[in-house]
Design a protein around this motif. Structure first.
Motif, PDB file in Angstrom:
ATOM      1  N   VAL A 144     -41.657  24.157  40.516  1.00  0.00           N
ATOM      2  CA  VAL A 144     -41.264  22.973  39.763  1.00  0.00           C
ATOM      3  C   VAL A 144     -42.118  21.815  40.256  1.00  0.00           C
ATOM      4  CG1 VAL A 144     -39.378  21.468  39.066  1.00  0.00           C
ATOM      5  CG2 VAL A 144     -38.889  23.835  39.700  1.00  0.00           C
ATOM      6  N   ALA A 145     -42.920  21.231  39.373  1.00  0.00           N
ATOM      7  CA  ALA A 145     -43.811  20.155  39.795  1.00  0.00           C
ATOM      8  C   ALA A 145     -44.069  19.190  38.656  1.00  0.00           C
ATOM      9  CB  ALA A 145     -45.133  20.738  40.289  1.00  0.00           C
ATOM     10  N   LYS A 146     -44.314  17.933  38.994  1.00  0.00           N
ATOM     11  CA  LYS A 146     -44.757  16.958  37.999  1.00  0.00           C
ATOM     12  C   LYS A 146     -46.212  17.242  37.665  1.00  0.00           C
ATOM     13  CE  LYS A 146     -41.790  13.114  39.504  1.00  0.00           C
ATOM     14  NZ  LYS A 146     -41.807  11.744  40.071  1.00  0.00           N
ATOM     15  N   LEU A 147     -46.517  17.306  36.397  1.00  0.00           N
ATOM     16  CA  LEU A 147     -47.868  17.596  35.964  1.00  0.00           C
ATOM     17  C   LEU A 147     -48.238  16.695  34.797  1.00  0.00           C
ATOM     18  CD1 LEU A 147     -47.661  21.497  35.988  1.00  0.00           C
ATOM     19  CD2 LEU A 147     -48.939  20.098  37.606  1.00  0.00           C
ATOM     20  N   PRO A 148     -49.529  16.431  34.613  1.00  0.00           N
ATOM     21  CA  PRO A 148     -49.936  15.668  33.428  1.00  0.00           C
ATOM     22  C   PRO A 148     -49.722  16.499  32.170  1.00  0.00           C
ATOM     23  CG  PRO A 148     -51.850  16.504  34.590  1.00  0.00           C
ATOM     24  CD  PRO A 148     -50.665  16.800  35.466  1.00  0.00           C
ATOM     25  N   THR A 166     -44.085  24.243  32.268  1.00  0.00           N
ATOM     26  CA  THR A 166     -42.908  24.450  33.107  1.00  0.00           C
ATOM     27  C   THR A 166     -42.803  25.905  33.553  1.00  0.00           C
ATOM     28  OG1 THR A 166     -41.472  24.864  31.193  1.00  0.00           O
ATOM     29  CG2 THR A 166     -41.655  22.594  31.968  1.00  0.00           C
ATOM     30  N   VAL A 167     -42.164  26.114  34.694  1.00  0.00           N
ATOM     31  CA  VAL A 167     -42.020  27.455  35.253  1.00  0.00           C
ATOM     32  C   VAL A 167     -40.547  27.760  35.507  1.00  0.00           C
ATOM     33  CG1 VAL A 167     -42.691  29.026  37.104  1.00  0.00           C
ATOM     34  CG2 VAL A 167     -44.304  27.298  36.297  1.00  0.00           C
ATOM     35  N   ALA A 168     -39.979  27.159  36.562  1.00  0.00           N
ATOM     36  CA  ALA A 168     -38.608  27.485  36.957  1.00  0.00           C
ATOM     37  C   ALA A 168     -37.589  27.121  35.881  1.00  0.00           C
ATOM     38  CB  ALA A 168     -38.262  26.789  38.265  1.00  0.00           C
ATOM     39  N   SER A 169     -37.799  25.980  35.221  1.00  0.00           N
ATOM     40  CA  SER A 169     -36.803  25.548  34.244  1.00  0.00           C
ATOM     41  C   SER A 169     -36.666  26.521  33.078  1.00  0.00           C
ATOM     42  CB  SER A 169     -37.161  24.155  33.722  1.00  0.00           C
ATOM     43  OG  SER A 169     -38.419  24.163  33.085  1.00  0.00           O
ATOM     44  N   LYS A 219     -38.830  13.192  23.304  1.00  0.00           N
ATOM     45  CA  LYS A 219     -39.578  14.383  23.706  1.00  0.00           C
ATOM     46  C   LYS A 219     -39.129  14.821  25.089  1.00  0.00           C
ATOM     47  CE  LYS A 219     -43.690  12.930  21.159  1.00  0.00           C
ATOM     48  NZ  LYS A 219     -45.100  12.508  21.275  1.00  0.00           N
ATOM     49  N   THR A 220     -39.272  16.117  25.353  1.00  0.00           N
ATOM     50  CA  THR A 220     -38.944  16.620  26.671  1.00  0.00           C
ATOM     51  C   THR A 220     -40.134  16.473  27.598  1.00  0.00           C
ATOM     52  OG1 THR A 220     -39.637  18.825  25.999  1.00  0.00           O
ATOM     53  CG2 THR A 220     -37.305  18.305  25.783  1.00  0.00           C
ATOM     54  N   ALA A 221     -39.816  16.322  28.864  1.00  0.00           N
ATOM     55  CA  ALA A 221     -40.881  16.204  29.857  1.00  0.00           C
ATOM     56  C   ALA A 221     -41.572  17.538  30.032  1.00  0.00           C
ATOM     57  CB  ALA A 221     -40.294  15.747  31.189  1.00  0.00           C
ATOM     58  N   SER A 222     -42.842  17.496  30.395  1.00  0.00           N
ATOM     59  CA  SER A 222     -43.563  18.740  30.610  1.00  0.00           C
ATOM     60  C   SER A 222     -43.148  19.405  31.906  1.00  0.00           C
ATOM     61  CB  SER A 222     -45.074  18.472  30.642  1.00  0.00           C
ATOM     62  OG  SER A 222     -45.403  17.630  31.730  1.00  0.00           O
ATOM     63  N   ALA A 223     -42.600  18.652  32.824  1.00  0.00           N
ATOM     64  CA  ALA A 223     -42.151  19.232  34.078  1.00  0.00           C
ATOM     65  C   ALA A 223     -41.289  18.228  34.800  1.00  0.00           C
ATOM     66  CB  ALA A 223     -43.343  19.612  34.956  1.00  0.00           C
ATOM     67  N   GLY A 224     -40.604  18.680  35.846  1.00  0.00           N
ATOM     68  CA  GLY A 224     -39.757  17.790  36.611  1.00  0.00           C
ATOM     69  C   GLY A 224     -40.157  17.766  38.056  1.00  0.00           C
TER      70      GLY A 224
END
Length: 895
Positions: free
Chosen positions: A565-569, A621-624, A842-847
């Protein structure tokens, strides 16, 4: 008397004639006449199943005047080979000895020496996607497997459904007269269709494989697989058999199968897919293999020296060019071996020994299957394709490795000290669900950079492959360097069998196979021929690349595979790199700056291919995705009731209690003398929960990934009817916060209350719950426990309930965000520049990280590592217990 004598002489003469070699040879070669019971036919293959054969006999009113005519049995074209398709799991290019590794793989060596070694063969960098491409001949997004089945989302390229216009190689071959079977890992059934309610059309037996013996899902406990099935029926052959291991069991099953087919129909070719769980975590070799490898001391000098050794071996074997460059070690991400403490080295060597033992053990069992084909005299006309790994070596074990992969996916990794103290001596046994440190994963992908999950760099996609077919391939021991991809396997098999792709299957027009045949490489005169595959896109979690005619454009890796789980552009903002593979075999030198036009050309080509093959929309996204709502038997339901025991419901169809409040109520009858046994459980030794009666007392246990167990116990039950309740009130806001790039709603604590006949028996506070997943190879069970127990100290499976369950109910109350919650989350997202605004929806691309610091770029990873290390030292200084230290570190790194 003379009449009798004359008959005897005639019979004797006839016997002599029938037994004469010339007559026997002539009879054997003569084709059975059409309409006879032994008649065969080779079909055109454009339509499957083939149209009904016309009756060629004669029908009158009287059978005596009629002539029977049997439909011919469908057989493959003359000379069609047997096919053994072998694919192992999570093993990069530098793992096997065949491609320069230090781990002995004599079975793979045997195939390479008796056939060809392929040095430029590629996977999709992840399990389900590679396997979907392997059995269909199409790109993974084309067949719904943009990611693994457990992360499916509601887009055509990501829904984990192989549609009916894309028949598998199993279906094509079986309808053309092959006998088909699949042994081992099946990661290509939608998670939400894996229960006994089916449907079964996306199971191996529904996709053209007539026999299946293996496990459902991405991995399994090799000692006690809770997700093992025969065809479509769950089985538990390990019960009461200490030392039983699935790797050997599936080899035994495959050997039995090919021998049975040979005995029953020796002229009918077989197609066997053999896919052991090795070497995906958990790494579960037998103790004998651990000792063999440990005694070799292969890893005592560490991962940097290992990398050098593999690189030298690869040049010596000619499986990389002599001018190939070693890609640099990622010093900003992974410590060099000399920087490690003595404890770290001790633990990590143990991890590598067990992994290597698993590789060697699996190869040995594969060798037994190959030998069984030789023992039948069928090896010469058997096409064997042996692919080492369905992606690069896995770095999902995180920096320290883990004794429990389920813990890792819930963002928990015990320290080196705790692993040495509690798990070192049992590493690889049934008491661990183990994975190794990322340093080994990187080294085992030598000479390339990166690992599993990463498609932009060859450490994630380059697989060692060997192919043998003694009757056809004469350039034994040859090396082939042509660029190819896993989608090219199906067309290769079809060309070898002289069977074409069907145009229509079950009345449905088929989409074209997207791979190309590799059979041209079998001829020695084509050893250096140009590859017939000139273009190939790659994409996984928005990491991507495009290969074209010796060039590859790759995005920069922004999320290491061990960061789930990471913030990404935005995916559209990823920076790109460019490599000239004609002069740079290993992607060692980025030449984007000097070739801007070529980079733009390839970027445009990527988007064209992405639209063509269902790659869009890109999602980083991965874990979500693991807790994304999907279709299932429990989807949309919050109330459940059962009136009898039922076992084996997989997680994908079971009700999920994660990040929610819930209440179990069990109406039971307790017999005279008391009762014991499981009422309901989900998961097992490595993560899950259970409500059961132990020594006539009700117990509810939450197993927090084998690091802590929270337990509620009630009073002894009297004979007669009782209502046992467990009520849990969750403290968090739930998974809805993830829409705003905020993960604080998941994994929070709550209070559990155990009641008997309406009276409170025990109340306990849980500080944290599991945010993402339970042990995935175990089931939701009522009345007994399949797989492993949630607490070995309390019971051993199956622990069937000895009373009577009259009714069991479950009510789930999932948190709902209030308008104030939404407003606050939107404001937080705006302030962080993360997640949807109040206007765009819109949903975020990652958290942000759960248990770690959120990162925007990979070069900031060291900050996260440093902070975690500082938090860990603080915890040690306070003298906290193992569980409390884990909890402290999680809270500390979020501050």
């Amino acid at each position: 008397m003379s009449t009798s004598r004359s008959f005897t002489v005639s019979a004797f003469a006839l016997t002599l004639i029938l037994s004469a070699p010339a007559f026997a040879q002539q009879t054997q070669q003569a084709a059975p006449p059409p309409g006879s019971p032994a008649a065969t036919i080779t079909i055109p293959g454009d339509q499957l199943p083939p149209p009904p054969q016309k009756f060629g006999g004669k029908i009158e009113r009287d059978a005596k005047e009629s002539k029977p005519y049997w439909p011919a049995r469908v057989v493959p074209p003359k000379g069609a080979p047997n096919v053994l398709l072998i694919i192992t799991d999570d093993a990069g290019y530098g793992v096997p000895s065949t491609f320069g590794g230090v781990i002995p793989t004599p079975a793979l060596d045997r195939i390479a020496q008796n056939g060809l070694r392929y040095t430029n063969f590629h996977s999709t960098a992840l399990c389900s996607p590679t396997r979907a491409a392997l059995i269909t001949g199409r790109n993974h997004h084309s067949v719904g497997y943009g990611v693994i089945a457990e992360q499916a989302t509601g887009f055509p390229g990501y829904d984990s459904i192989i549609t009916k216009d894309k028949a598998t190689i199993g279906r094509i071959l079986s309808d053309n007269g092959y006998r088909t079977a699949w042994f081992g890992k099946n990661h290509n059934t939608p998670e939400y269709q894996a229960s006994q309610a089916g449907p079964f059309d996306q199971w191996p037996t529904g996709m053209g494989f007539e026999y299946f013996y293996g496990f459902m899902g991405g991995d399994t406990n090799q000692w006690e697989p809770g997700n093992l099935v025969r065809n479509t029926t769950p089985i538990y052959p390990y019960v009461g058999k200490p030392g039983w291991n699935l790797v050997t069991a599936m080899a035994d099953e495959a050997i039995d199968y090919v021998n049975r087919m040979n005995a029953l129909s020796p002229d009918t070719p077989f197609f066997v897919k053999f896919a052991p769980g090795a070497t995906h975590a958990p790494h579960h070799p037998t103790p004998e293999w651990v000792k063999k490898i440990g005694d070799m001391h292969l890893f005592d000098q560490g991962w940097n020296k290992l990398r050098d050794t593999i690189f030298e071996n690869q040049k010596r074997l000619g499986v990389i060019p002599q001018n190939a460059k070693m890609t640099p070690w990622p010093k900003d991400l992974i410590k060099e071996w000399d920087q490690l403490s003595a404890d770290e080295k001790k633990l990590f060597i143990r991890q590598a020994d067990v992994f290597a033992a698993y590789v060697a053990y699996a190869d040995n069992e594969i060798g037994r299957v190959i030998q069984s084909i030789q023992d039948m005299g069928k090896l010469d006309n058997t096409l064997i394709i042996y692919i080492e790994g369905d992606n690069g070596t896995s770095a999902e074990g995180q920096p320290n490795g883990t004794p429990n992969e389920v813990a890792m996916f819930n963002q928990i990794t015990p320290s080196v000290e705790d692993q040495l103290k509690y798990f070192y001596d049992v590493w690889g046994t049934d008491k661990t669900y183990n994975h190794m440190s990322i340093g080994w994963a990187w080294a085992f992908d030598t000479p390339f950079s990166w690992t599993k999950q990463i498609v932009s760099h060859f450490g994630g996609t380059r697989q060692g492959m060997a192919i043998s077919w003694p009757e056809v391939i004469k350039d034994k021991g040859g090396v082939r360097n042509q660029f190819h991809h896993v989608i090219d396997v199906v067309p290769t098999i079809l060309e070898a069998a002289q069977i074409k792709q069907p145009e229509v299957v079950d009345g449905i027009k088929q989409s074209p196979i997207e791979g190309v045949s590799m059979m041209y490489t079998f001829d020695a005169k084509n050893a250096n021929a140009s590859s017939t595959r000139t273009t190939q896109y790659f994409e996984m979690f928005a990491d991507r690349a495009i290969y074209n005619d010796g060039w590859i454009a790759s995005t920069k890796v922004l999320r290491p595979p061990w960061v789930t789980v990471a913030k990404l552009p935005s995916p559209g903002d990823y920076p790109w790199e460019l490599y000239d593979l004609r002069n740079d075999w290993t992607q060692a030198e980025d030449v984007a700056a000097g070739n801007p036009d070529k980079l733009k050309e390839l970027q445009a080509l990527f988007w064209k291919e992405a639209e063509k093959y269902q790659v869009l929309p890109l999602d980083s996204t991965v874990a979500s995705r693991m807790i994304t709502p999907r279709p299932s038997l429990s989807a949309g339901r919050t109330n459940f009731a059962w009136t009898r025991p039922m076992t084996g419901t997989p997680n994908g169809d079971a009700p999920s209690l994660l990040n929610a409040s819930y209440t179990f109520k069990a109406d039971v009858d307790i017999p005279q003398g008391g009762a014991e046994g499981v009422l309901v459980t989900q998961g097992g030794r490595f993560g899950g929960y259970g409500l059961y009666v132990l020594k006539n007392k009700p117990v509810f246990t939450w197993n927090l990934v084998d690091l802590k167990r929270v337990r509620w116990e009630g009073p002894e039950l009297t004979p007669g009817k009782h209502l046992i309740e467990f009520d849990f009130k969750y403290d968090g806001l739930g998974a809805g916060t993830m829409v705003f790039g905020n993960y604080t709603g998941i994994g929070q604590g709550g209070t559990g209350t155990l009641k008997v006949d309406g009276k409170v028996a025990a109340t306990e506070k849980m500080e944290h719950t599991l945010p993402f997943i339970l042990q995935w190879d175990e089931a939701f069970d009522i009345g007994s426990d399949t797989g492993t127990p949630v607490d070995d100290n309390d019971y051993q499976a199956p622990f069937a309930f000895t009373g009577k369950i009259n009714r069991l109910t479950l009510d789930i109350d999932r948190p709902k965000l209030s308008p104030d919650d939404i407003k606050r989350l939107q404001e937080t997202a705006r302030a962080a520049g993360d997640g949807p605004s109040a206007d765009d929806g819109k949903t975020a691309s990652a958290g942000p990280q759960v248990g770690t610091v959120g990162l925007s770029l990979v070069d900031k990873i060291q900050l996260r590592i440093d902070k975690r290390e500082g938090c860990r030292k603080q915890a040690e200084a306070q003298g906290l217990s193992m569980v409390d230290r884990v909890k402290f570190v999680q809270q500390c790194v979020q501050q």
